[in-house]
Every structure is written in C-alpha cells, then in structure tokens.
Design an enzyme around this catalytic site. Structure first.
Site, PDB file in Angstrom:
ATOM      1  N   ASP A 157       0.470   3.942   5.990  1.00  0.00           N
ATOM      2  CA  ASP A 157       0.785   3.541   4.612  1.00  0.00           C
ATOM      3  C   ASP A 157       0.470   4.643   3.600  1.00  0.00           C
ATOM      4  OD1 ASP A 157       1.914   0.977   4.786  1.00  0.00           O
ATOM      5  OD2 ASP A 157      -0.026   0.040   5.060  1.00  0.00           O
ATOM      6  N   GLN A 212       0.765  -1.239   0.000  1.00  0.00           N
ATOM      7  CA  GLN A 212       0.000   0.000   0.000  1.00  0.00           C
ATOM      8  C   GLN A 212       0.799   1.293   0.000  1.00  0.00           C
ATOM      9  OE1 GLN A 212      -3.490   2.293   2.626  1.00  0.00           O
ATOM     10  NE2 GLN A 212      -2.969   0.189   3.125  1.00  0.00           N
ATOM     11  N   GLY A 222      -8.041  21.249  17.873  1.00  0.00           N
ATOM     12  CA  GLY A 222      -7.732  22.659  17.698  1.00  0.00           C
ATOM     13  C   GLY A 222      -8.178  23.487  18.882  1.00  0.00           C
ATOM     14  N   GLY A 223      -8.305  24.765  18.658  1.00  0.00           N
ATOM     15  CA  GLY A 223      -8.666  25.668  19.736  1.00  0.00           C
ATOM     16  C   GLY A 223     -10.156  25.811  19.946  1.00  0.00           C
ATOM     17  N   GLU A 245       1.195  -0.803   8.582  1.00  0.00           N
ATOM     18  CA  GLU A 245       0.314   0.320   8.898  1.00  0.00           C
ATOM     19  C   GLU A 245       0.139   0.562  10.388  1.00  0.00           C
ATOM     20  OE1 GLU A 245      -2.127   3.355   9.141  1.00  0.00           O
ATOM     21  OE2 GLU A 245      -1.483   2.705   7.166  1.00  0.00           O
TER      22      GLU A 245
END
Length: 424
Positions: A168, A17, A246-247, A139
C-alpha cells in the site's frame, strides 16, 4: 519559505491506504489536496480500528494530514456537475478505486481529457494490464503476488508478509513520483497524461535483489544464503531468514536481556573491509590470518559458525552497548528497535520524522512526518480534516460559487442528504 508544490491542486478520490499515502506526501510538499468523500460516511478508515469513541481513527488521521475535505454525492447529477468543475480547476486527479469504478461514474480518462486536457490522471491498481488486471488487491495480497512473501521467512517455514506496508504505502510513494514526473513533463508538453502504479509492480520493484538472485541461481548456489553449503537450492529463490540481501553477510544476533526482552537483538554485518576489527572486538584475532576465515570467500561456508561465535560476544552487551562499541570501529550494525522505542526517540522528533499532532476530537497523537527533507521547502504536518469540513470553503474559493448557487447545490442533495425544514 514557499512550499515545493505550492500552486498544484490535487483532486483526491483515494481511500484506505495506498492512495492516501500518495496524496498526503504531495500535501506535505505544499499541494492543495481536495479529498472528495461520501456524505455522512467518508473514507471508510475514519471508522476502522477506532480507539477513541466518535473520533476519526488513527488509521485515517495518519494518512490524511494537510488535506481539505469536501462531501459530494457522486451519483447525484448536481454532484457530477460539481466534480466537473473541480476537474476543470485541478491539476491532478488521483484514485485507487476498483477497476472500472471511475468509468461507471462517468469520468473515464477520455471524458476527463475533454473537460481538462492538462489534467494528470493517476491511478493505483492491484495489477497492471494482463490476466489479473480486474482483480481486487490489498496490502498482503500485493506482497504475496509481488515476490515479497515467497522470499521472506525461514527456509523451513511458510512464506511471511512483512510488517512494513510495502504494498500500500510503497505503491503510494511510487505513484507520487510518477505524478511529479508527469507535472514536470507538462511544463513543456502542455498536456496531461495517465499515470498508473500497480501494487504488484511496486512490490516487485522493491524486491529487485531477489529477481537478481533468481538469475544467479542458474550459475550455481547462492553462497551468501544460509542454505549454503549444507542445504539444497531448488529452481526458485528460497527464503533466507535474516541473511543480508547485499554482498555483505549479516544476521540478527541476541544481546543481553534477550531472555525477557523480545527486541534485545542487533543486526550485525561482517563487512569485509572491517573484518580484522571484527575479529579483534569479539576476541578472535587468530581469524585475521587463518585460511578458513581470512578471505570473504573462505568465510561463506562458515557463516553460521561465525555468527554463533559473534553472538557469544553480543550476548554480553545490551544492543545499545554493542552498537556504541562496534561503531567506533566502523562495523555496520543496528539495534532492533521497537515501536515504543522509536516513538520515544528524541532525535526523530527533532527532525520531524515523528510529529505530535493536535486533533479537535481526539486530542494529541503521534504520527510519522514527511520522510523526505528539502532544505528550502520544509514540510509542515497539519491535522487531517473532519468529514466535509471544507465543503463551503472549496465551493467558494475553488469553484467561485456564491451563496445562491451553493444553496442550490445543497438543496439538490449534491452535498449530502437534505435536512427537512421544521414546520412552524
């Protein structure tokens, strides 16, 4: 219209892969990708997870579009001669063998440079230089060693791997960027160079926000994490469930039908600029001015209660109804879409993100298309090659061999086992 990478020729030694993801992306952009495979066997994924008898598996077909296949016995001296010829005429060699395999084949970087000083040699390995560089990686190993698994899941459960193939396919995408960068550099240097993408490095790059949070821990608790304010923080970034990286705090919430539909959920983000709109939509207008809820900082210790309250509203709507209502007010959200829903989504067909491909042995099937759209160089997805389908074509067109020379290579076994001639 001309393809973006038209004129670039790739010698593809990749399999499974990670490598095929890289070379398929380059092929979608117009590069001539020549996939070298073992005679009679080919890429191991041709037979893995096979769903149609005697046909290449979807595992193979969905990673090898737009390529040409040639079979060469790389242990045969005449086979090595053919490989030398291909190295001379190609721009890039891509491989994801275990460490040392290419060297043992007689094609070390130094040897490749001797044959073609302009050749770019690109490799995917499990680890970069260091104590683990000779270790084999797949993977999920990449996800575990790159920081993804330790930060995925819920705090009271074990580490989890994600369904996205960030080890992968993610590393394959990183390598493709490295290759086109090296190709551009060659336009003014005139020389090839080595390109290495390690799977651990690629996963860590995708986990950069967790490395950010690791450093923030030294200055106090991570207030957007669900462990705050009642839980405890150790010396490493904890698993944060469905919290946003995130914020802007977010969480997955139940929608109408969740009792029977495992995907009747929506991701809801309590973005600060639209907080007043959120409050009005869910029927909590008093939160707009309440000191415990008015400011983002004040909301952080109360996120669980806030999302529990929002969920009481989302449970009265299907995920699509909720999305329609929330987007009218620019409230960021997204339904949890199943693979069935994605496969049937018309807009993804129209943009070429999902394509239907016709295969001579397995018939029509769905695949992902090119995820990157170029305005003047659209990507066309063509089927994957049958094993050795283009052997003669490549010998004639690329290596400029005549019938006599091709016959010589065939009789030597360089292209596979020699078929015995029946006695008269």
């Amino acid at each position: 219209m001309a393809k973006a990478l038209e004129g670039v020729r790739i010698l593809d030694f990749t399999h499974v892969q990670s490598g095929p993801t890289c070379t398929q992306l380059l092929a979608w952009f117009g590069a001539d990708v020549i996939k070298v495979e073992r005679p009679g066997i080919g890429d191991v994924t041709r037979g893995q997870l096979r769903d149609v008898p005697d046909a290449d598996s979807l595992y193979f077909t969905m990673l090898n579009h737009n390529k040409r296949s040639i079979t060469i016995d790389t242990k045969n001296p005449k086979g090595k001669e053919l490989l030398e010829g291909l190295i001379k005429t190609c721009d890039v060699l891509v491989e994801n063998f275990a460490p040392g395999v290419l060297d043992r084949m007689g094609f070390s970087w130094e040897r490749v440079q001797q044959i073609n000083p302009r050749m770019i040699m690109a490799s995917i390995k499990g680890f970069g230089p260091g104590p683990y560089e000779d270790y084999k990686v797949y993977e999920n190993v990449a996800q575990c060693t790159g920081g993804a698994a330790s930060t995925t899941g819920f705090d009271d459960g074990p580490p989890l791997v994600t369904g996205a193939q960030i080890g992968d396919s993610g590393t394959g995408l990183h390598l493709a960027l490295g290759i086109v960068t090296a190709l551009y550099h060659r336009t003014h240097s005139g020389k090839g160079q080595r390109v290495l993408a390690a799977m651990q490095d690629g996963v860590l790059n995708l986990c950069r926000v967790k490395l950010r949070d690791q450093q923030r821990l030294a200055h106090g608790p991570l207030k957007e994490y669900p462990q705050y304010p009642h839980g405890t923080f150790g010396d490493a970034v904890p698993r944060s469930g469905n919290a946003s990286g995130g914020g802007q705090p977010g969480w997955i919430l139940k929608c109408k039908g969740w009792e029977t539909d495992p995907n009747a959920y929506i991701y809801f983000i309590t973005q600060a600029p639209v907080w007043d709109k959120i409050c009005n939509v869910i029927g909590k207008p008093e939160w707009i001015t309440h000191p415990d809820y008015a400011k983002a900082e004040a909301r952080l210790p109360r996120l669980k209660d806030i999302f529990d309250t929002i969920e009481q509203w989302t449970k009265t709507k299907t995920k699509y109804e909720a999305m329609d209502i929330l987007n009218k007010y620019d409230i960021p959200c997204g339904p949890i879409l199943s693979m069935k829903e994605l496969a049937e989504e018309p807009s993804l067909r129209q943009t070429g993100t999902i394509v239907e491909v016709d295969h001579p042995k397995r018939g029509k099937y769905l695949s992902v298309g090119c995820p990157i759209k170029l305005s003047d160089s659209p990507a066309e997805v063509t089927r994957s090659p049958l094993l050795g389908e283009h052997t003669d074509e490549i010998l004639r067109q690329v290596l400029k061999l005549d019938d006599s020379k091709i016959g010589e290579f065939k009789s030597s076994g360089a292209l596979g086992a020699v078929k015995p001639i029946a006695a008269e």
